[in-house]
Design a protein around this motif. Sequence first.
Motif, short mmCIF file in Angstrom:
data_model
loop_
_atom_site.label_atom_id
_atom_site.label_comp_id
_atom_site.label_asym_id
_atom_site.label_seq_id
_atom_site.Cartn_x
_atom_site.Cartn_y
_atom_site.Cartn_z
N ALA A 212 0.83 -1.20 0.00
CA ALA A 212 0.00 0.00 0.00
C ALA A 212 0.87 1.26 0.00
O ALA A 212 0.57 2.24 -0.68
CB ALA A 212 -0.94 0.00 1.20
N ASP A 213 1.97 1.22 0.75
CA ASP A 213 2.87 2.37 0.80
C ASP A 213 3.52 2.61 -0.57
O ASP A 213 3.58 3.75 -1.04
CB ASP A 213 3.96 2.15 1.87
N ILE A 214 3.98 1.55 -1.21
CA ILE A 214 4.59 1.68 -2.52
C ILE A 214 3.55 2.17 -3.54
O ILE A 214 3.83 3.08 -4.33
CB ILE A 214 5.25 0.37 -2.98
N ALA A 215 2.34 1.61 -3.50
CA ALA A 215 1.29 2.03 -4.43
C ALA A 215 0.96 3.50 -4.23
O ALA A 215 0.78 4.25 -5.19
CB ALA A 215 0.04 1.17 -4.24
N ARG A 216 0.92 3.96 -2.97
CA ARG A 216 0.65 5.37 -2.69
C ARG A 216 1.74 6.25 -3.29
O ARG A 216 1.46 7.26 -3.93
CB ARG A 216 0.56 5.60 -1.17
N ARG A 217 2.98 5.85 -3.10
CA ARG A 217 4.10 6.64 -3.63
C ARG A 217 4.10 6.66 -5.16
O ARG A 217 4.37 7.68 -5.78
CB ARG A 217 5.43 6.10 -3.12
N ILE A 218 3.80 5.53 -5.75
CA ILE A 218 3.80 5.45 -7.22
C ILE A 218 2.68 6.30 -7.79
O ILE A 218 2.88 7.02 -8.76
CB ILE A 218 3.68 3.98 -7.67
N LEU B 142 -1.80 0.86 -16.78
CA LEU B 142 -0.93 1.14 -15.63
C LEU B 142 -0.85 2.63 -15.33
O LEU B 142 -0.89 3.05 -14.18
CB LEU B 142 0.47 0.56 -15.89
N THR B 143 -0.75 3.45 -16.37
CA THR B 143 -0.58 4.89 -16.17
C THR B 143 -1.76 5.52 -15.44
O THR B 143 -1.58 6.36 -14.57
CB THR B 143 -0.35 5.60 -17.52
N SER B 144 -2.95 5.13 -15.78
CA SER B 144 -4.12 5.76 -15.17
C SER B 144 -4.62 5.04 -13.92
O SER B 144 -5.53 5.52 -13.25
CB SER B 144 -5.25 5.88 -16.19
N ALA B 145 -4.01 3.92 -13.57
CA ALA B 145 -4.43 3.18 -12.37
C ALA B 145 -4.18 4.00 -11.12
O ALA B 145 -3.12 4.60 -10.96
CB ALA B 145 -3.70 1.84 -12.28
N GLY B 146 -5.15 4.02 -10.25
CA GLY B 146 -5.02 4.72 -8.98
C GLY B 146 -4.47 3.82 -7.89
O GLY B 146 -4.25 2.62 -8.10
N GLU B 147 -4.31 4.40 -6.73
CA GLU B 147 -3.77 3.65 -5.59
C GLU B 147 -4.60 2.42 -5.28
O GLU B 147 -4.08 1.34 -5.05
CB GLU B 147 -3.70 4.58 -4.38
N PRO C 229 -2.89 -5.96 -6.76
CA PRO C 229 -1.91 -6.78 -7.49
C PRO C 229 -0.48 -6.56 -7.00
O PRO C 229 0.33 -7.50 -6.99
CB PRO C 229 -2.07 -6.34 -8.95
N LEU C 230 -0.17 -5.34 -6.56
CA LEU C 230 1.16 -5.08 -6.03
C LEU C 230 1.37 -5.84 -4.72
O LEU C 230 2.46 -6.36 -4.46
CB LEU C 230 1.36 -3.58 -5.83
N THR C 231 0.31 -5.96 -3.93
CA THR C 231 0.38 -6.76 -2.70
C THR C 231 0.70 -8.21 -3.04
O THR C 231 1.54 -8.84 -2.38
CB THR C 231 -0.95 -6.67 -1.92
#
Length: 196
Positions: free
Chosen positions: A89-95, A172-177, A183-185
């Motif tokens: 979640a932290d990485i997704a937020r930063r990305i 990928l570009t428009s995907a939100g947190e 999927p990142l999890t």
Amino acid sequence: METPEPAPPKRRDASRTRQLLLDVAKKRFARDGYSATTVRDIADEAGVNVALISRYFSSKEGLFEACLSSAVSELRRDSGEIALDDVAADIARRITTSRDDESMTESMLLLLRTSGDERAEQMRRGVIQAISERLAAVCSPTAPDGLLRAQLVLATSLGIVVLRSSLRVEPLTSAGEGELTPPLTDVINALLRASS
């Protein structure tokens, strides 16, 4: 009629000037690379005398090192110590933040940009190593291959940033947190939990 007294000379705000040089340099180094960026280009874009780079940073190398330090601070901002369950979640937020926050994107891209200068490359590798070690310490401190797994997570994260910011690959570009986190999890759990 009295002649007005001339205005006192403007005093330079050293802290503001230093930060301006750092901001311009970080953007230039991230976009053009170390070798293609000149101190003259940086000073001109910042609107200051090129001698101030030597004054505040000693050299182009010193300025690059300050940019890397700034990038690490930017990437660590608000992260603190996070639990393994919160890493994705932290990485997704930063990305997702990096798409709207040019400074964060520049910080991440600065870590990827080859410089052609061996000393600059050593600094860049050192920063990436330190981030990897920190991630490994948080996520898999006792695993024998924890550092390798942490570097794979970092590589995945930086790859997502490149695809989103440089190549603009959809969806990928428009995907939100919220869309990225599940999927990142899965990816992060596959990499880090297996080593626990």
